[in-house]
Scaffold this motif. Structure first.
Motif, mmCIF file in Angstrom:
data_model
loop_
_atom_site.group_PDB
_atom_site.id
_atom_site.type_symbol
_atom_site.label_atom_id
_atom_site.label_comp_id
_atom_site.label_asym_id
_atom_site.label_seq_id
_atom_site.Cartn_x
_atom_site.Cartn_y
_atom_site.Cartn_z
ATOM 1 N N LEU A 364 -2.153 1.456 6.603
ATOM 2 C CA LEU A 364 -3.247 1.071 7.489
ATOM 3 C C LEU A 364 -4.594 1.507 6.928
ATOM 4 N N TYR A 365 -4.568 2.594 6.170
ATOM 5 C CA TYR A 365 -5.812 3.102 5.594
ATOM 6 C C TYR A 365 -6.517 2.009 4.801
ATOM 7 N N ALA A 366 -5.760 1.328 3.947
ATOM 8 C CA ALA A 366 -6.344 0.266 3.136
ATOM 9 C C ALA A 366 -6.532 -1.009 3.945
ATOM 10 N N ASN A 367 -5.563 -1.321 4.801
ATOM 11 C CA ASN A 367 -5.599 -2.593 5.513
ATOM 12 C C ASN A 367 -6.625 -2.622 6.636
ATOM 13 N N GLU A 368 -6.869 -1.474 7.264
ATOM 14 C CA GLU A 368 -7.772 -1.453 8.406
ATOM 15 C C GLU A 368 -9.122 -0.813 8.116
ATOM 16 N N TYR A 369 -9.153 0.172 7.252
ATOM 17 C CA TYR A 369 -10.352 0.978 7.113
ATOM 18 C C TYR A 369 -11.194 0.631 5.879
ATOM 19 N N ILE A 370 -10.576 0.024 4.881
ATOM 20 C CA ILE A 370 -11.316 -0.353 3.680
ATOM 21 C C ILE A 370 -11.821 -1.781 3.848
ATOM 22 N N GLU A 371 -13.096 -2.034 3.446
ATOM 23 C CA GLU A 371 -13.619 -3.385 3.503
ATOM 24 C C GLU A 371 -12.712 -4.325 2.716
ATOM 25 N N GLU A 372 -12.602 -5.574 3.202
ATOM 26 C CA GLU A 372 -11.654 -6.510 2.601
ATOM 27 C C GLU A 372 -11.908 -6.694 1.108
ATOM 28 N N GLU A 373 -13.184 -6.817 0.718
ATOM 29 C CA GLU A 373 -13.509 -7.014 -0.692
ATOM 30 C C GLU A 373 -13.056 -5.830 -1.533
ATOM 31 N N GLU A 374 -13.288 -4.613 -1.003
ATOM 32 C CA GLU A 374 -12.859 -3.420 -1.721
ATOM 33 C C GLU A 374 -11.356 -3.228 -1.618
ATOM 34 N N GLY A 375 -10.789 -3.674 -0.505
ATOM 35 C CA GLY A 375 -9.351 -3.517 -0.316
ATOM 36 C C GLY A 375 -8.539 -4.193 -1.395
ATOM 37 N N ASN A 376 -9.103 -5.244 -1.976
ATOM 38 C CA ASN A 376 -8.402 -5.952 -3.046
ATOM 39 C C ASN A 376 -8.488 -5.217 -4.373
ATOM 40 N N THR A 377 -9.376 -4.226 -4.445
ATOM 41 C CA THR A 377 -9.570 -3.524 -5.714
ATOM 42 C C THR A 377 -9.177 -2.058 -5.658
ATOM 43 N N ILE A 378 -8.837 -1.529 -4.471
ATOM 44 C CA ILE A 378 -8.488 -0.111 -4.384
ATOM 45 C C ILE A 378 -7.187 0.138 -5.147
ATOM 46 N N LEU A 394 -11.201 14.737 4.046
ATOM 47 C CA LEU A 394 -11.952 14.390 2.841
ATOM 48 C C LEU A 394 -11.012 13.695 1.861
ATOM 49 N N VAL A 395 -11.412 12.514 1.375
ATOM 50 C CA VAL A 395 -10.572 11.741 0.464
ATOM 51 C C VAL A 395 -11.382 11.302 -0.751
ATOM 52 N N LEU A 396 -10.661 11.035 -1.829
ATOM 53 C CA LEU A 396 -11.259 10.475 -3.029
ATOM 54 C C LEU A 396 -10.561 9.152 -3.307
ATOM 55 N N ASP A 397 -11.297 8.048 -3.173
ATOM 56 C CA ASP A 397 -10.733 6.722 -3.360
ATOM 57 C C ASP A 397 -11.167 6.144 -4.708
ATOM 58 N N ARG A 398 -10.237 5.458 -5.348
ATOM 59 C CA ARG A 398 -10.525 4.870 -6.660
ATOM 60 C C ARG A 398 -10.414 3.349 -6.559
ATOM 61 N N PHE A 399 -11.415 2.668 -7.120
ATOM 62 C CA PHE A 399 -11.461 1.211 -7.085
ATOM 63 C C PHE A 399 -11.531 0.671 -8.505
ATOM 64 N N LYS A 400 -10.789 -0.390 -8.751
ATOM 65 C CA LYS A 400 -10.768 -1.021 -10.059
ATOM 66 C C LYS A 400 -11.927 -2.005 -10.180
ATOM 67 N N ASP A 401 -12.627 -1.947 -11.301
ATOM 68 C CA ASP A 401 -13.674 -2.913 -11.616
ATOM 69 C C ASP A 401 -13.431 -3.401 -13.039
ATOM 70 N N ILE A 402 -13.107 -4.677 -13.173
ATOM 71 C CA ILE A 402 -12.749 -5.224 -14.486
ATOM 72 C C ILE A 402 -13.879 -5.064 -15.485
ATOM 73 N N ASP A 403 -15.111 -5.236 -15.023
ATOM 74 C CA ASP A 403 -16.255 -5.202 -15.937
ATOM 75 C C ASP A 403 -16.725 -3.779 -16.239
ATOM 76 N N LYS A 404 -16.716 -2.910 -15.218
ATOM 77 C CA LYS A 404 -17.294 -1.577 -15.384
ATOM 78 C C LYS A 404 -16.264 -0.466 -15.474
ATOM 79 N N GLY A 405 -15.001 -0.764 -15.206
ATOM 80 C CA GLY A 405 -14.006 0.300 -15.166
ATOM 81 C C GLY A 405 -13.863 0.854 -13.764
#
Length: 441
Positions: A364-378, A394-405
């Protein structure tokens, strides 16, 4: 033949009739104009009323929409973000008692020497605390869930001497400093206790404007190793050792009495250390024994929660860090078998992910609390800590970015929302207290 007789009208009579006709026309025009103006005024008034009503409706709709957005919006609060860098890393991400202060250290290895910069996030500001007042190179602050706004660390003073310090984040200043061999403990009210790591006199000191004065003398504990206080600075848990025993005591300042022995363990070949923390309300002690055999320490073996009011004890087993029960009844920890776990002391229920079957980022953390655009990259989310009052995770979330890492975000989330994401998984956790000689996590 009969002829009609025409009456002869004089000039005066004609003028009189013309005058009356003119008055009639003027009066009619006046009446029509007045009625027209009244209609216009009524129309304008109705228009204004309609417009006012429309504005009120719009304001009401906007308020409802804002309230709805607040309810449906993200419950995550982003505090800081940074990009993945091979030459730089972030460590020691931690949170204070009420969730108002977050700390981390940035390690930069891009130059010849590693640069360490401590940062505090307070009042929506990112504070570089590496140089404060006349102090510099302040790189080793310590912040945990018991701290309020005062944090211990080490700096170099104006004479380039390494000193122990206490930093006040609200005023961005150093409140206390002492020799580097002093281990300082900052209390919630700003007072500072001190022990000497090289001295075995069993005395805890309080730093004052004139130097220091004795706060408490531990007759049966020549070496004080740890001090933990409640938020009222009235109840203390103290652990240490003498020549024969590893000891721990509870001390209550309001009773004006000597410390009371809590646990005593013989110091022999099969010895264990005993160490712990007192809860912010002073009701619970979470302590652990740590085994020693042939000079090798077994990590975090045999952890317990002791209720000082009921004198009931919960045996948690091995693999736990030193922690404490929050005022809302939760204990957060990480153990080898399950990773992040949560224990609700009121219901005696464990919550946590089973790493074999559970992916946290698909919860639910990803499905409900993360913005949809970011949810696809978390690509990952890591629990970093919980505030001492139990309200903020306190959490540390990591998101994938194809261009920037990879892009990282330090974020906070309400405990109830974090718990909700775990409760939805309905994972049953059954901890078996481990044998004492089993090596922990």
């Amino acid at each position: 033949m009969k002829l009609f007789k025409v009456k002869n009208i004089g000039e005066h009579e004609v003028n009189k009739r013309i005058f009356l006709l003119a008055l009639t026309i003027i009066f009619a025009v006046f009446i029509i104009t007045a009625c027209s103006n009244q209609d216009n005024e009524n129309g304008e008034q109705n228009s204004e009323e309609a417009s006012s009503q429309s504005d009120e409706n719009n304001e009401g709709n906007q308020a409802n929409e804002k309230e709805q957005n607040d309810e449906n919006g993200t419950v995550l609060t982003e505090l800081h973000s940074y990009e993945d860098d091979d030459d730089a890393d972030v460590e020691n991400i931690s949170i204070n008692y009420d969730g108002s202060v977050v700390f981390f250290r940035e390690m930069d290895e891009s130059g010849e020497d590693e640069e360490v910069t401590p940062y505090f996030i307070y009042d929506n500001e990112l504070i570089d605390a590496s140089s404060i007042d006349t102090y510099s190179n302040c790189s080793f602050y310590s912040i945990d869930e018991k701290n309020t706004f005062y944090f211990t660390g080490t700096c170099y003073d104006a004479d380039d001497e390494r000193v122990s310090v206490v930093y006040d984040v609200t005023n961005d200043t150093i409140t206390h400093s002492a020799d580097s061999n002093k281990i300082l403990t900052a209390l919630a009210d700003g007072r500072v206790l001190s022990i000497d790591e090289y001295d075995n006199d069993g005395v805890i000191y309080e730093l004052t404007e004139d130097g220091e004065e004795a706060f408490l003398e531990m007759d049966d504990m020549t070496t004080v190793l740890g001090i933990s206080a409640d938020q009222e600075n009235e109840k203390f848990f103290i652990d240490g050792a003498n020549d024969d025993f590893w000891n721990s005591y509870i001390y209550e300042t309001e009773n004006d009495s000597d410390p009371v022995l809590f646990k005593e363990v013989p110091d022999d070949d099969n010895a264990t250390t005993v160490e712990g923390e007192i809860s912010p309300d002073g009701q619970y002690i979470m302590y652990r024994y740590r085994g020693v055999s042939g000079g090798e320490h077994y990590n975090y073996v045999d952890s317990y929660i002791f209720d000082r009011e009921s004198e009931e004890e919960i045996h948690l087993g091995h693999g736990f860090d030193i922690n404490f029960v929050r005022p809302n009844g939760y204990v957060f920890d990480e153990v080898r078998e399950y990773g992040q776990v949560v224990f609700n002391i009121d219901s005696s229920k464990w919550l946590g992910p089973d790493e074999k079957d559970f992916s946290f980022i698909e919860s639910l953390y990803a499905n409900e609390y993360i913005e949809e655009e970011e949810g696809n990259t978390i690509s990952g989310s890591k629990f970093m800590g919980i505030s001492g009052d139990g309200e903020t995770v306190l959490v540390l979330d990591r998101f994938k970015d194809i261009d920037k890492g990879d892009n990282y975000k330090i974020q906070t989330i309400k405990t109830e929302d974090y718990i909700h994401s775990l409760e939805d998984q309905d994972v049953e956790i059954d901890f078996e207290p481990s044998p004492f000689n089993e090596k922990g996590a």
